[in-house]
Scaffold this motif. Structure first.
Motif, PDB file in Angstrom:
ATOM      1  N   ILE A 101       4.306  15.078  -3.177  1.00  0.00           N
ATOM      2  CA  ILE A 101       4.265  16.465  -3.656  1.00  0.00           C
ATOM      3  C   ILE A 101       5.672  17.083  -3.662  1.00  0.00           C
ATOM      4  N   ARG A 102       6.416  16.832  -2.584  1.00  0.00           N
ATOM      5  CA  ARG A 102       7.773  17.399  -2.524  1.00  0.00           C
ATOM      6  C   ARG A 102       8.653  16.804  -3.626  1.00  0.00           C
ATOM      7  N   SER A 103       8.478  15.505  -3.886  1.00  0.00           N
ATOM      8  CA  SER A 103       9.281  14.850  -4.930  1.00  0.00           C
ATOM      9  C   SER A 103       8.947  15.449  -6.291  1.00  0.00           C
ATOM     10  N   TRP A 104       7.667  15.659  -6.491  1.00  0.00           N
ATOM     11  CA  TRP A 104       7.232  16.258  -7.747  1.00  0.00           C
ATOM     12  C   TRP A 104       7.881  17.637  -7.933  1.00  0.00           C
ATOM     13  N   GLU A 105       7.848  18.482  -6.870  1.00  0.00           N
ATOM     14  CA  GLU A 105       8.426  19.828  -6.961  1.00  0.00           C
ATOM     15  C   GLU A 105       9.911  19.773  -7.308  1.00  0.00           C
ATOM     16  N   PHE A 152       0.821  -1.229   0.000  1.00  0.00           N
ATOM     17  CA  PHE A 152       0.000   0.000   0.000  1.00  0.00           C
ATOM     18  C   PHE A 152       0.847   1.269   0.000  1.00  0.00           C
ATOM     19  N   PHE A 153       1.978   1.203   0.668  1.00  0.00           N
ATOM     20  CA  PHE A 153       2.809   2.404   0.759  1.00  0.00           C
ATOM     21  C   PHE A 153       3.166   2.897  -0.646  1.00  0.00           C
ATOM     22  N   PHE A 154       3.578   1.974  -1.495  1.00  0.00           N
ATOM     23  CA  PHE A 154       4.012   2.377  -2.837  1.00  0.00           C
ATOM     24  C   PHE A 154       2.840   2.607  -3.781  1.00  0.00           C
ATOM     25  N   SER A 155       1.749   1.853  -3.603  1.00  0.00           N
ATOM     26  CA  SER A 155       0.608   2.121  -4.492  1.00  0.00           C
ATOM     27  C   SER A 155       0.021   3.492  -4.166  1.00  0.00           C
ATOM     28  N   LYS A 156       0.046   3.869  -2.885  1.00  0.00           N
ATOM     29  CA  LYS A 156      -0.456   5.203  -2.524  1.00  0.00           C
ATOM     30  C   LYS A 156       0.460   6.289  -3.073  1.00  0.00           C
ATOM     31  N   LEU A 157       1.748   6.047  -2.977  1.00  0.00           N
ATOM     32  CA  LEU A 157       2.704   7.026  -3.509  1.00  0.00           C
ATOM     33  C   LEU A 157       2.513   7.171  -5.028  1.00  0.00           C
ATOM     34  N   ALA A 158       2.333   6.034  -5.698  1.00  0.00           N
ATOM     35  CA  ALA A 158       2.122   6.056  -7.149  1.00  0.00           C
ATOM     36  C   ALA A 158       0.875   6.862  -7.492  1.00  0.00           C
ATOM     37  N   LYS A 159      -0.155   6.707  -6.674  1.00  0.00           N
ATOM     38  CA  LYS A 159      -1.398   7.423  -6.934  1.00  0.00           C
ATOM     39  C   LYS A 159      -1.197   8.936  -6.813  1.00  0.00           C
ATOM     40  N   VAL A 160      -0.506   9.355  -5.759  1.00  0.00           N
ATOM     41  CA  VAL A 160      -0.248  10.793  -5.574  1.00  0.00           C
ATOM     42  C   VAL A 160       0.538  11.343  -6.773  1.00  0.00           C
ATOM     43  N   LEU A 161       1.592  10.623  -7.150  1.00  0.00           N
ATOM     44  CA  LEU A 161       2.436  11.123  -8.244  1.00  0.00           C
ATOM     45  C   LEU A 161       1.702  11.116  -9.578  1.00  0.00           C
ATOM     46  N   GLU A 162       0.897  10.089  -9.798  1.00  0.00           N
ATOM     47  CA  GLU A 162       0.173  10.003 -11.064  1.00  0.00           C
ATOM     48  C   GLU A 162      -0.840  11.134 -11.189  1.00  0.00           C
ATOM     49  N   MET A 163      -1.555  11.391 -10.072  1.00  0.00           N
ATOM     50  CA  MET A 163      -2.565  12.454 -10.115  1.00  0.00           C
ATOM     51  C   MET A 163      -1.913  13.815 -10.338  1.00  0.00           C
ATOM     52  N   GLU A 164      -0.799  14.011  -9.671  1.00  0.00           N
ATOM     53  CA  GLU A 164      -0.082  15.274  -9.776  1.00  0.00           C
ATOM     54  C   GLU A 164       0.457  15.449 -11.205  1.00  0.00           C
ATOM     55  N   ALA A 165       1.009  14.362 -11.746  1.00  0.00           N
ATOM     56  CA  ALA A 165       1.566  14.412 -13.100  1.00  0.00           C
ATOM     57  C   ALA A 165       0.464  14.793 -14.101  1.00  0.00           C
ATOM     58  N   ARG A 166      -0.668  14.132 -13.974  1.00  0.00           N
ATOM     59  CA  ARG A 166      -1.760  14.377 -14.916  1.00  0.00           C
ATOM     60  C   ARG A 166      -2.260  15.817 -14.839  1.00  0.00           C
ATOM     61  N   LYS A 167      -2.340  16.324 -13.582  1.00  0.00           N
ATOM     62  CA  LYS A 167      -2.758  17.730 -13.398  1.00  0.00           C
ATOM     63  C   LYS A 167      -1.844  18.667 -14.159  1.00  0.00           C
ATOM     64  N   VAL A 173      14.268  12.901  -1.574  1.00  0.00           N
ATOM     65  CA  VAL A 173      13.191  13.223  -0.636  1.00  0.00           C
ATOM     66  C   VAL A 173      12.898  11.935   0.138  1.00  0.00           C
ATOM     67  N   TYR A 174      13.026  11.992   1.439  1.00  0.00           N
ATOM     68  CA  TYR A 174      12.915  10.769   2.242  1.00  0.00           C
ATOM     69  C   TYR A 174      12.502  11.125   3.662  1.00  0.00           C
ATOM     70  N   PHE A 175      12.315  10.096   4.477  1.00  0.00           N
ATOM     71  CA  PHE A 175      11.917  10.312   5.876  1.00  0.00           C
ATOM     72  C   PHE A 175      13.081  10.004   6.817  1.00  0.00           C
ATOM     73  N   ASP A 176      13.000  10.584   7.989  1.00  0.00           N
ATOM     74  CA  ASP A 176      13.988  10.298   9.029  1.00  0.00           C
ATOM     75  C   ASP A 176      13.608   8.963   9.685  1.00  0.00           C
ATOM     76  N   ASN A 177      14.284   7.915   9.262  1.00  0.00           N
ATOM     77  CA  ASN A 177      13.939   6.565   9.727  1.00  0.00           C
ATOM     78  C   ASN A 177      14.448   6.258  11.127  1.00  0.00           C
ATOM     79  N   VAL A 178      15.530   6.931  11.528  1.00  0.00           N
ATOM     80  CA  VAL A 178      16.040   6.713  12.887  1.00  0.00           C
ATOM     81  C   VAL A 178      14.985   7.206  13.876  1.00  0.00           C
ATOM     82  N   THR A 179      14.480   8.416  13.608  1.00  0.00           N
ATOM     83  CA  THR A 179      13.462   8.980  14.510  1.00  0.00           C
ATOM     84  C   THR A 179      12.205   8.107  14.547  1.00  0.00           C
ATOM     85  N   GLY A 180      11.764   7.630  13.400  1.00  0.00           N
ATOM     86  CA  GLY A 180      10.548   6.803  13.357  1.00  0.00           C
ATOM     87  C   GLY A 180      10.692   5.565  14.236  1.00  0.00           C
TER      88      GLY A 180
END
Ligand code: RIB
Length: 276
Positions: free
Chosen positions: A246-250, A20-35, A107-114
Motif C-alpha cells: 500500500i505504501r509503495s502504491w501511494e 510466497f513473499f513476492f507472490s503476496k506482494l504482487a497480489k496486494v499491488l495487483e488488487m490495488e492497481a485494479r481498484k 519503501v523497505y524494511f529495517d533488516n538490521v532490526t529484524g
C-alpha cells in the motif's frame, strides 16, 4: 489515451514468483492497481541482474505509466550499472524491499532490526552457538541481516566462527545445501534469513532424522510458513507485506501525479518477531 500518452498500465518486477513473499506482494499491488483503474503487468527476473535490465526496457517499451521494482540480489554485484540504468529511467518508479543508493523513492524494511530480534530471541532461549544462513550476494538486504545477527551476538560476547555464516540462495535448494554445511558445525541454533530456505533446511533435517527444535532451534524470516508446517512451530520475523504494497502504491501514485516535482520518499518499515 493518445493525447495524454497514459496507458493506465503499471509494471512490477519481482525476483522470484515462486517465493510466497513476492507472490503476496504482487497480489496486494495487483488488487490495488485494479481498484484504481490500472492494469498491472507482473514479470519475474529470476533473481538475475540481466533480466532486471531487460524487463525494465520491455515494460518501458510497452508504455507502462510507472514501475514497481524489487530488484535481484545479483544487482548488488553490478551497482554502478544498475545505478546508471535507474538514473536514466524515463518513467516514475519506486524501489521496493531491496534498495540501493540511488536518488529515488524507496519503501523497505529495517533488516538490521529484524535479524537482531531473531538472533536475540535465540540467545534468550539459551543458545550461544548460533549460525546464520544468509544470501550469497551481499545485497543491502542480506548484509543488513548479517549485521543484525552480528550485533546481537556481539552484545552478548558470543564468538562467530567463520563457518557459522553460511551463504545460500533464497530458495528451497539454497536452504537444503546450507543445512549440509550446518551439520559440519557445532551450532545449536540457526537464524535463517528467509522462509524458502527454512523449507530446504527442514527437508534436509527430516531426511537425516534431525528434530526441530530439539536438535536445532530455528528462527526464520518472512513469517509465511505457519499454514504449511504441520507439527513444527517456528518463530519468524514478520514483514507486513500489505503495508509494503500500500505504501509503495501511494508513493508511485504521487510521483506519477507530480512528475519531476515529486518529492523523493524514503520509507523504512519495522519488522516484528512472531514467537511460536
Ligand atoms: O523471501 C524473500 C526475501 O527477500 C524477503 O525476506 C524479502 O525481504 C526479500 O528481499
Amino acid at each position: 489515451s493518445l493525447v495524454t500518452k497514459r496507458t493506465k498500465t503499471l509494471g512490477l518486477i519481482i525476483p522470484d514468483i515462486e517465493n510466497f513473499f513476492f507472490s503476496k506482494l504482487a497480489k496486494v499491488l495487483e488488487m490495488e492497481a485494479r481498484k484504481k483503474g490500472y492494469t498491472l503487468i507482473i514479470v519475474n527476473s529470476n533473481d538475475s541482474f540481466r533480466d532486471d535490465l531487460l524487463l525494465m526496457d520491455l515494460l518501458v517499451s510497452r508504455g507502462v505509466d510507472g514501475l514497481f521494482l524489487v530488484m535481484s540480489n545479483e544487482a548488488y554485484q553490478h551497482q554502478t550499472e544498475m545505478q546508471e540504468k535507474l538514473s536514466h529511467l524515463s518513467i516514475p518508479f519506486v524501489m521496493i524491499d531491496r534498495v540501493m543508493d540511488v536518488p529515488c523513492s524507496k519503501v523497505y524494511f529495517d533488516n538490521v532490526t529484524g535479524a537482531y530480534l531473531a538472533t536475540k530471541y535465540l540467545i534468550e532461549q539459551g543458545h550461544s552457538r548460533i549460525s546464520c544462513i544468509c544470501n550469497t550476494y551481499i545485497s543491502n538486504n542480506s548484509l543488513s541481516r548479517i549485521n543484525g545477527y552480528k550485533k546481537a551476538m556481539d552484545e552478548h560476547g558470543f564468538k562467530i566462527p567463520k563457518e557459522y555464516i553460511i551463504p545460500a540462495n533464497y530458495r528451497i535448494e539454497g536452504g537444503y545445501e546450507a543445512a549440509e554445511q550446518i551439520l559440519k558445525t557445532d551450532c545449536t541454533a540457526i537464524f535463517v534469513s528467509n522462509d524458502m530456505m527454512t523449507i530446504g533446511v527442514l527437508k534436509k533435517f527430516m531426511e537425516c532424522g534431525i528434530r526441530v527444535p530439539e536438535d536445532y532451534m530455528i528462527v526464520s524470516y518472512d513469517n509465511l510458513l505457519s499454514d504449511f508446517l504441520f507439527g513444527i512451530r517456528i518463530s519468524s520475523i514478520d514483514q507486513d507485506i500489505h503495508e509494503l504494497g500500500i505504501r509503495s502504491w501511494e508513493v508511485l501514485r504521487s510521483s506519477m501525479k507530480s512528475g519531476d516535482k515529486a518529492e523523493v520518499q524514503d520509507i523504512c518499515l519495522m519488522p516484528k518477531l512472531i514467537v511460536r
